[in-house]
Design a protein around this motif. Sequence first.
Motif, PDB file in Angstrom:
ATOM      1  N   ARG A  28       0.803  -1.213   0.000  1.00 14.57           N
ATOM      2  CA  ARG A  28       0.000   0.000   0.000  1.00 14.57           C
ATOM      3  C   ARG A  28       0.838   1.266   0.000  1.00 14.57           C
ATOM      4  NH1 ARG A  28      -0.318  -2.106   5.214  1.00 14.57           N
ATOM      5  NH2 ARG A  28       0.318  -0.720   6.903  1.00 14.57           N
ATOM      6  N   ARG A  29       2.142   1.169   0.037  1.00 16.57           N
ATOM      7  CA  ARG A  29       2.974   2.373   0.071  1.00 16.57           C
ATOM      8  C   ARG A  29       3.810   2.541  -1.194  1.00 16.57           C
ATOM      9  NH1 ARG A  29       3.590   0.236   5.412  1.00 16.57           N
ATOM     10  NH2 ARG A  29       2.497   1.513   6.958  1.00 16.57           N
ATOM     11  N   MET A  30       3.555   1.742  -2.231  1.00 15.55           N
ATOM     12  CA  MET A  30       4.304   1.852  -3.484  1.00 15.55           C
ATOM     13  C   MET A  30       3.322   2.056  -4.636  1.00 15.55           C
ATOM     14  SD  MET A  30       7.085  -0.751  -5.171  1.00 15.55           S
ATOM     15  CE  MET A  30       5.849  -2.017  -5.491  1.00 15.55           C
ATOM     16  N   TYR A  47       3.589  12.750  -6.080  1.00 10.45           N
ATOM     17  CA  TYR A  47       2.492  11.870  -6.453  1.00 10.45           C
ATOM     18  C   TYR A  47       1.444  11.669  -5.363  1.00 10.45           C
ATOM     19  CZ  TYR A  47       5.173  10.603 -10.584  1.00 10.45           C
ATOM     20  OH  TYR A  47       5.838  10.642 -11.770  1.00 10.45           O
ATOM     21  N   GLY A  48       1.661  12.194  -4.177  1.00 14.57           N
ATOM     22  CA  GLY A  48       0.652  12.063  -3.140  1.00 14.57           C
ATOM     23  C   GLY A  48       0.693  10.714  -2.444  1.00 14.57           C
ATOM     24  N   ALA A  49      -0.483  10.261  -1.994  1.00 14.70           N
ATOM     25  CA  ALA A  49      -0.581   9.040  -1.204  1.00 14.70           C
ATOM     26  C   ALA A  49      -0.108   7.820  -1.983  1.00 14.70           C
ATOM     27  CB  ALA A  49      -2.032   8.831  -0.754  1.00 14.70           C
ATOM     28  N   ASN A  50       0.323   6.813  -1.244  1.00 16.72           N
ATOM     29  CA  ASN A  50       0.723   5.508  -1.782  1.00 16.72           C
ATOM     30  C   ASN A  50       2.024   5.555  -2.589  1.00 16.72           C
ATOM     31  OD1 ASN A  50      -1.745   4.385  -0.768  1.00 16.72           O
ATOM     32  ND2 ASN A  50      -2.774   5.170  -2.590  1.00 16.72           N
ATOM     33  N   ALA A  51       2.793   6.614  -2.447  1.00 15.79           N
ATOM     34  CA  ALA A  51       4.080   6.711  -3.135  1.00 15.79           C
ATOM     35  C   ALA A  51       5.208   6.910  -2.135  1.00 15.79           C
ATOM     36  CB  ALA A  51       4.060   7.844  -4.155  1.00 15.79           C
ATOM     37  N   PHE A  52       5.023   6.402  -0.913  1.00 17.83           N
ATOM     38  CA  PHE A  52       6.001   6.662   0.145  1.00 17.83           C
ATOM     39  C   PHE A  52       7.295   5.886  -0.072  1.00 17.83           C
ATOM     40  CE2 PHE A  52       7.822   5.705   4.355  1.00 17.83           C
ATOM     41  CZ  PHE A  52       8.098   6.988   4.764  1.00 17.83           C
ATOM     42  N   THR A  53       7.206   4.642  -0.546  1.00 14.72           N
ATOM     43  CA  THR A  53       8.425   3.850  -0.731  1.00 14.72           C
ATOM     44  C   THR A  53       8.974   3.922  -2.150  1.00 14.72           C
ATOM     45  OG1 THR A  53       7.184   1.832  -1.256  1.00 14.72           O
ATOM     46  CG2 THR A  53       7.719   2.230   1.060  1.00 14.72           C
ATOM     47  N   GLY A  54       8.157   4.348  -3.116  1.00 17.46           N
ATOM     48  CA  GLY A  54       8.655   4.423  -4.481  1.00 17.46           C
ATOM     49  C   GLY A  54       7.536   4.484  -5.506  1.00 17.46           C
ATOM     50  N   VAL A  55       7.950   4.653  -6.770  1.00 13.93           N
ATOM     51  CA  VAL A  55       7.005   4.717  -7.887  1.00 13.93           C
ATOM     52  C   VAL A  55       7.540   3.866  -9.023  1.00 13.93           C
ATOM     53  CG1 VAL A  55       5.875   6.197  -9.590  1.00 13.93           C
ATOM     54  CG2 VAL A  55       6.251   7.048  -7.271  1.00 13.93           C
ATOM     55  N   ILE A  56       6.697   2.994  -9.552  1.00 10.47           N
ATOM     56  CA  ILE A  56       7.014   2.220 -10.746  1.00 10.47           C
ATOM     57  C   ILE A  56       6.178   2.784 -11.884  1.00 10.47           C
ATOM     58  CG2 ILE A  56       6.974  -0.048 -11.844  1.00 10.47           C
ATOM     59  CD1 ILE A  56       7.234  -1.294  -9.077  1.00 10.47           C
TER      60      ILE A  56
END
Length: 305
Positions: free
Chosen positions: A100-102, A145-154
């Motif tokens: 939920r954090r990526m 990117y806001g929420a759900n991008a705390f650990t990274g973005v693919i």
Amino acid sequence: MRGHKLLLLACLPWLTLPAWADAPFDSDSEVPRVLTPARLDQPISEVPASVTIIDRELIRVSGARELHEVLRLVPGMAVAKADGNVPTVSYHGTQARDTRRMLVLIDGRSVYQPGFARVSWNDLAVSLEDVERIEVTRGPASAAYGANAFTGVINIITRDPRDSVGQRVSVRAGNNGIRDARLGASHQFENGAFRVSVSSQHDDGYDAGITPLENGDAKRVDKLNSRTVFELSPRDTLTVHAGGSRSRLDRPPESGLQELADYYDDTHQVGERAFFGLDWQRQFSPRHQLKVSAYGQYTNEDNNL
């Protein structure tokens, strides 16, 4: 359990260059350029994050069969399968089952499912052959990117139809019941181009010979992906994205279910997904562009466990 979601999102305008506009390398310094970390076209040496680029050639030589497999090439990325046929991808192994954090994007469209706190990698309506490159931002990106991008973005970027032409058919077969097929076509017309592909992946899962994997991890996934570009004027471009997928996964029964009755249905998971998106781009200069995006998604999942 049934899940149903209909999402319509209009993204705020943001400055960037389209994925097709620049090669992944700077012509002067041979430094790769990326789009994802700051939502701007930048040399990778100037971005405020650690980024891994997986380009089309690397995907080809990797020998990967499914999209999630190529992410094993990303430092710190953990890729595994739950119950034999449910892929999960997480950064540094955190929250391996519910990531939920990526954030995972396909052409700027989020495929994260808030109701389930996960990304359904089996049901992504894009095949490896449709992917131009993958940019992975390794680290927090919530400021952009806001929420759900705390650990990274693919960020998965599909191939622009103006970069290809013709038709292609491919078939793959192997052990454990692997039967894959894909039909792709692209065509350029006077003021644009389109690309469409239809693919099917089928396998019988692991040949483990043990319960619960012995009869509970087969799967079949059918996918449709299309992208059409209209050049409205020398400065304006309209891109239409559309597609969907349908999957059926055999799932192992819940522990103790067989003891409740002599008869029970085969356990399975069926998913249906569809999407439609529009991107309008106005080019002001070689370095500045206005882009407005909107998309809608449909998800329906039926679990008979």
